[in-house]
Design an enzyme around this catalytic site. Structure first.
Site, PDB file in Angstrom:
ATOM      1  N   ASP A  43       0.868  -1.168   0.000  1.00 41.00           N
ATOM      2  CA  ASP A  43       0.000   0.000   0.000  1.00 41.00           C
ATOM      3  C   ASP A  43       0.912   1.228   0.000  1.00 41.00           C
ATOM      4  O   ASP A  43       2.106   1.121   0.304  1.00 41.00           O
ATOM      5  CB  ASP A  43      -0.892  -0.045   1.250  1.00 41.00           C
ATOM      6  CG  ASP A  43      -1.656   1.235   1.457  1.00 41.00           C
ATOM      7  OD1 ASP A  43      -2.382   1.647   0.546  1.00 41.00           O
ATOM      8  OD2 ASP A  43      -1.491   1.841   2.534  1.00 41.00           O
ATOM      9  N   ASP A  97      -0.172   5.120   1.009  1.00 42.17           N
ATOM     10  CA  ASP A  97      -0.415   6.049   2.116  1.00 42.17           C
ATOM     11  C   ASP A  97      -0.478   5.304   3.446  1.00 42.17           C
ATOM     12  O   ASP A  97      -1.257   4.376   3.623  1.00 42.17           O
ATOM     13  CB  ASP A  97      -1.727   6.813   1.899  1.00 42.17           C
ATOM     14  CG  ASP A  97      -1.644   7.795   0.746  1.00 42.17           C
ATOM     15  OD1 ASP A  97      -0.709   8.609   0.726  1.00 42.17           O
ATOM     16  OD2 ASP A  97      -2.513   7.742  -0.145  1.00 42.17           O
ATOM     17  N   ASP A 115      -1.483  -0.806   5.973  1.00 41.61           N
ATOM     18  CA  ASP A 115      -1.761  -0.261   7.302  1.00 41.61           C
ATOM     19  C   ASP A 115      -3.236  -0.258   7.644  1.00 41.61           C
ATOM     20  O   ASP A 115      -3.613   0.247   8.706  1.00 41.61           O
ATOM     21  CB  ASP A 115      -1.212   1.171   7.405  1.00 41.61           C
ATOM     22  CG  ASP A 115      -1.969   2.145   6.502  1.00 41.61           C
ATOM     23  OD1 ASP A 115      -2.112   1.830   5.292  1.00 41.61           O
ATOM     24  OD2 ASP A 115      -2.414   3.201   6.984  1.00 41.61           O
TER      25      ASP A 115
END
Length: 217
Positions: free
Chosen positions: A9, A11, A165
């Site tokens: 991922d 961000d 995250d």
């Protein structure tokens, strides 16, 4: 397990941008005099496509208001662009993976324009074998991003790990039947990440580096 493709991922996983996204959502709400979501409400939607995220974070946002809201959100986010940077240790971790001839990719809720700008600013344009964005395929947690990346790179699911995250990242990994690893330094809390049954939940980039280097190449 030896992985030959690591999908990240962006961000909150590679780039320290969670606060900027949350602040931009909240500022756009104030501009349009809409109820302002809390930081936890706004951060929960990170990783989804922008329109999907806004509909979850700002339920009172109507279709008619959406273009104006997107304009204000992008303005506030771009104003914070100079503050955005990779998490400490990310650049070195990626270089070590590349030195071991591990293929890397990005699956992100960002737009293609946004990811290209971030890759150029961070000097990572050539670091990834494939990238997928939410405005060019299905949004997380739909597994299509991962299926397309695996097809493009030519790697089977049992040699792939998805790093993210948020629970959206880990649910996408589960839906694609690839391994998932959660990191707690981004948007979602440990308990929510652990509820998806990942291979590991890791608290730092240095910890992620050690975990990956012992399982690749």
């Amino acid at each position: 397990m030896s992985y030959s493709l690591v999908v990240f991922d962006w961000d909150g996983t590679l780039m320290d941008s969670t606060h900027s996204i949350v602040a931009a959502i909240q500022a756009a709400c104030r501009d349009l005099e809409l109820p302002v979501p809390s930081a936890s409400q706004a951060s929960w939607v990170i990783g989804l496509s922008l329109e999907s995220a806004l509909r979850r974070a700002v339920p009172s946002l109507t279709q008619a208001m959406l273009p104006r809201f997107l304009e204000r959100y992008r303005l506030h986010y771009l104003l914070r662009d100079p503050e955005l940077k990779l998490f400490d240790g990310v650049r070195e971790m990626l270089a070590e993976l590349a030195a071991r001839e591990v293929r890397m990719a990005v699956a992100t809720g960002k737009s293609r324009v946004g990811l290209n700008r971030a890759l150029a600013a961070s000097g990572l344009v050539d670091a990834f074998a494939a990238t997928r964005c939410a405005d060019e395929t299905f949004s997380k947690p739909n597994p299509t991003m991962l299926f397309e990346i695996m097809d493009e790179v030519g790697v089977e699911a049992d040699r792939v790990v998805m790093i993210g995250d948020t629970s959206h990242d880990l649910q996408m990994a589960a839906n694609a039947r690839v391994h998932g690893v959660g990191v707690t330094y981004g948007a979602h809390l440990r308990d929510e990440l652990e509820s998806l049954g990942p291979q590991a939940v890791i608290e730092s980039v240095s910890g992620l580096r050690e975990w990956l280097l012992s399982r690749v190449g």
